[in-house]
Design a protein around this motif. Structure first.
Motif, short mmCIF file in Angstrom:
data_model
loop_
_atom_site.label_atom_id
_atom_site.label_comp_id
_atom_site.label_asym_id
_atom_site.label_seq_id
_atom_site.Cartn_x
_atom_site.Cartn_y
_atom_site.Cartn_z
N GLN A 1 143.90 88.02 18.23
CA GLN A 1 143.11 87.91 19.51
C GLN A 1 143.40 89.69 19.07
OE1 GLN A 1 145.30 87.46 22.81
NE2 GLN A 1 146.61 86.97 21.60
N MET B 1 145.36 78.57 18.67
CA MET B 1 144.72 79.80 18.45
C MET B 1 144.50 80.12 17.32
SD MET B 1 147.55 82.32 21.26
CE MET B 1 146.71 83.81 20.79
N GLN C 1 150.02 77.08 24.21
CA GLN C 1 149.72 78.11 23.57
C GLN C 1 150.39 78.06 21.82
OE1 GLN C 1 146.87 79.72 23.52
NE2 GLN C 1 147.29 79.85 25.59
N VAL D 1 147.69 86.89 26.00
CA VAL D 1 145.99 85.67 26.06
C VAL D 1 145.19 86.47 26.65
CG1 VAL D 1 145.76 83.70 26.20
CG2 VAL D 1 148.13 83.85 25.74
#
Length: 773
Positions: free
Chosen positions: A665, A661, A728, A699
């Motif tokens: 986010q 990642m 992840q 996620v």
């Protein structure tokens, strides 16, 4: 006694009210001898009252002796208390940098009990009793004092552990002094029972006085951080709607079932773990099925496997008609059993009649069954487990009760097959945060098919549970192997990225030392220190020839530094003309080695071409590195080793293999409620994460239950793996941001079974504290 500044705790950070903070701590230390003497005098008067009300000569003599010893030693205790308090304050200050305990200083763990002797058990109970007395006496003033003291230290919110005048500090000093006195254990016990109440009265007065002093000094209290449903934190004033997590809340113990003299006490639990009760037991009997109870398998198939009737994750435990036989249900009415076994245990055995052994065995059996009942109930209420798993554990209660009768080592041996089976089941169950999570129905079916028969089986011993455990592991082996393969692939990718980052940091330090490096523009310099150092490191990591400069990428550094200085290249334009056709293609070739995006270097290459044109055409001298603006996220003036603190480069293939990642986010969307945290948080700080910890991670807009399965050797990368093997990964910086924005919530790291058994020990502690002494 002279008090020096060095003897005081050193708060950090201190705001403008630091003098008020120092003044109150100095004042408390200066008055601590008088405080001890007032506590001793109040204790003497209380002992005198007990003596006057004594009903037996023995009690009268005991109170008289306690008074006499106290009067003899009061001056000694007064002399020693300031030093003990100063030491306790210093220990508290040191502990601020350590991990905060999950409960109070006096918590006790189930598996520690058998390592404790009777005196330690007694001391633990005395501390817990004293803690309760103090909590009740100072609850309101303490919350206000916490808010003011934290404000005086310049803290933005209440952090109770930063208040040096916490009740446990005074209690710790008091117990240290009392333990040094030359008196019998019974006398010290009699003292502490009354000293705790006297200390609570004195601390309440002390806190109210300090509150007035701080307010008169203009200190304004800060608030307590309370987490809202949207993951944000608000700060509430002490005594507001969100009550402060004060001393009483920290030290509160589980409320025991029943009243009166309980069966389960700390001393009896310790004796059970040590096997001091008779090991002679009647053969385990097969539990008779309760005719009116629906079997768990049928209830599971009807309610769980029917999509239209999915149960709630965490309904009240009474919603399920458990398959515990009627005989065991009767034994769970521990009020009656406790009273009966107290009477039975209190009877004296007649010499030679063997009744003592039978009565001891009966007490041990009843105690063992109560521990099983409490343990199972605690597991079945653990919010980290889904409802079907909770109820499945309840269905195993009859088998565990039979085992407790046949093999009491179940309690004392952490590696006992039955405990390991429970732990394996609950560990695997932690991987699922909803009934529709991938693999959950398959997991539940494996439990039903393999472990389900234990619920109605006749248990002979540990082997019955070990066989089931092995069968379950065989059933889970395929999915575990696939999960491990995904995890290893991700680890290999991240390890390579981390090794490259560490090596690149060292190479960038060497580049900084090159002559004339400070004369080149900032963008060119950061290109060399960042992406190009990564290129050089990658070439060395994959090289198998033993070359000192694989790919000759290091050779290009000097050429690039020279070509970026028009005042030098103007003097040898022929050399520059020969270099240019090779330079840019070689740079692009090196960047391709780490899959570095072309769009992130175009600006650098354009500036380089402009510098080359200036050499041929003439033009102004470009800014040097020290005057050039640094790209976002970097600082040109930092020493070379601090490159390790910058975000590492992760190649696209490495990111794909590890589920990397690379950007934060969005926070929890408005239509997605954040999952409730299993334990309350008082601040948006990073919790301690250990490999094996389960977390809820947001996620792609969905909550996912995943496990921290690897941490890089440099603490740079964190890898999470879910039940199906999906990975992840993220950097430390991104991890912190996810936690702060509520996108990652850490579940309690203690295993489910350990939590359940520790709660049993806490219940035993409370029973011991509240029972008649």
């Amino acid at each position: 006694m002279a008090l020096t500044h060095s003897a005081l705790p050193d708060p950090a950070p201190l705001g403008g009210n630091a003098p008020h903070y120092q003044r109150i701590v100095q004042g408390v230390l200066a008055d601590s001898r008088q405080l001890m003497e007032r506590v001793a005098e109040a204790t003497r008067m209380s002992l005198q009252l007990r003596q006057d009300q004594a009903r037996t000569p023995g009690e009268h003599q005991g109170m008289l002796e306690a008074q006499q010893q106290l009067m003899r030693l009061t001056s000694v205790m007064g002399e020693r208390y300031p030093g003990a308090l100063r030491k306790a304050l210093a220990q508290q200050t040191t502990a601020l940098g350590e991990e905060k305990p999950s409960r109070s200083l006096f918590s006790i763990h189930f598996d520690q009990l058998e390592l404790m002797d009777e005196s330690q058990i007694t001391e633990s109970i005395e501390r817990a009793r004293a803690t309760q007395v103090l909590a009740s006496a100072v609850e309101g003033p303490l919350a206000d004092l916490d808010a003011l003291v934290c404000a005086a230290q310049g803290l933005p919110r209440v952090q109770p552990e930063h208040n040096p005048l916490r009740p446990e500090v005074f209690l710790q000093a008091l117990q240290a002094v009392v333990s040094q006195m030359q008196a019998t254990a019974q006398v010290r016990h009699d003292w502490m029972a009354h000293m705790a109440k006297a200390l609570g009265t004195e601390l309440r007065k002390l806190y109210l006085a300090q509150i007035d002093l701080l307010k008169q000094g203009g200190v304004q209290p800060v608030g307590y951080a309370m987490r809202q449903a949207d993951g944000e934190y608000v700060y509430v004033a002490p005594g507001g709607d969100g009550a402060s997590p004060g001393f009483g809340a920290e030290t509160d113990l589980p409320v025991p079932a029943g009243s009166g003299d309980p069966l389960l006490t700390l001393d009896r639990l310790r004796r059970l773990l040590l096997g001091e009760f008779s090991e002679t037991h009647a053969p385990a009997q097969a539990p008779a099925a309760a005719p009116d109870d629906e079997p768990f398998a049928e209830r599971f198939a009807r309610e769980f496997e029917s999509p239209a009737e999915l149960p709630q994750i965490d309904p009240p435990a009474t919603d399920f008609a458990m398959t515990v036989p009627a005989a065991f249900e009767a034994l769970q009415e521990m009020n009656q059993v406790g009273q009966m076994m107290e009477r039975l245990g209190g009877q004296r055995a007649q010499p030679g009649d063997g009744s003592g052994q039978r009565r001891a065995a009966g007490l041990g059996d009843a105690l063992g069954m109560e521990v099983v009942a409490l343990m199972v109930d605690n597991i079945a209420r653990d919010s980290r487990l889904l409802w079907p798993v909770q109820q499945f554990v309840r269905a195993l209660e009859p088998a565990l009760m039979q085992l407790a009768l046949a093999d009491p080592r179940f309690f004392s041996n952490k590696e006992h097959p039955a405990r390991r089976l429970l732990q394996d089941i609950t560990d695997h169950a932690m991987a699922f945060n909803g009934p529709e999570a991938p693999g959950f129905k398959r997991f539940m079916r494996s439990l039903m098919d393999i472990a389900g028969p234990l619920a109605t089986a006749t248990i002979g011993g540990a082997d019955d549970f070990e066989q089931v455990r092995q069968q379950l592991h065989a059933q889970w082996a395929d999915s575990e192997q696939a999960r491990e393969q995904e995890r290893q692939r991700a680890i290999e990718a991240l390890q390579h990225a981390e090794q490259r980052h560490v090596l690149a940091a060292r190479l960038s330090g060497e580049i900084r030392l090159l002559p004339q490096f400070e004369q080149i523009p900032g963008e060119i310099a950061h290109f060399l220190l960042g992406p190009w150092a990564q290129v050089m490191a990658q070439a060395r990591l994959i090289d198998q020839t033993g070359s000192a400069d694989p790919g000759r990428y290091q050779e290009l550094v000097g050429a690039l530094v020279w070509s970026a200085q028009p005042e030098l290249t103007r003097m040898n334009t022929g050399e520059l003309a020969r270099l240019i056709p090779q330079l840019l293609p070689r740079l692009r070739e090196g960047l391709a080695l780490i899959d570095y995006p072309a769009d992130r270097t175009e600006a650098v290459f354009e500036q380089l071409m402009q510098l080359h044109q200036q050499a041929f055409q003439g033009g102004p001298k470009p800014d040097a590195l020290s005057h050039a603006p640094a790209p976002p996220g970097t600082e040109s003036a930092e020493p070379p080793d601090l490159l390790l603190d910058e975000e590492p480069w992760v190649a696209p293939s490495e990111a794909q293999d590890s589920g990397f990642m690379d950007d934060l986010q969005p926070s929890v969307p408005g239509d997605l409620e954040p999952l409730p945290a299993p334990t309350p948080a008082d601040a948006p700080a990073r919790p301690t994460l250990a490999v094996g910890s389960w977390v809820n991670l947001l996620v792609a807009g969905q909550w996912e239950r995943t496990q921290l399965s690897w941490v890089g050797s440099q603490g740079t990368f964190f890898l999470f793996t879910n039940a199906s093997g999906r990975t992840q990964s993220m950097t430390l910086r991104l991890l912190d941001r996810c936690i702060q924005q509520g996108n990652l919530q850490v579940l309690s790291q203690q295993p489910v079974v350990d939590v359940a058994l520790d709660a049993v020990a806490q219940t035993a502690m409370r029973n011991s504290v509240e029972s008649r002494s």
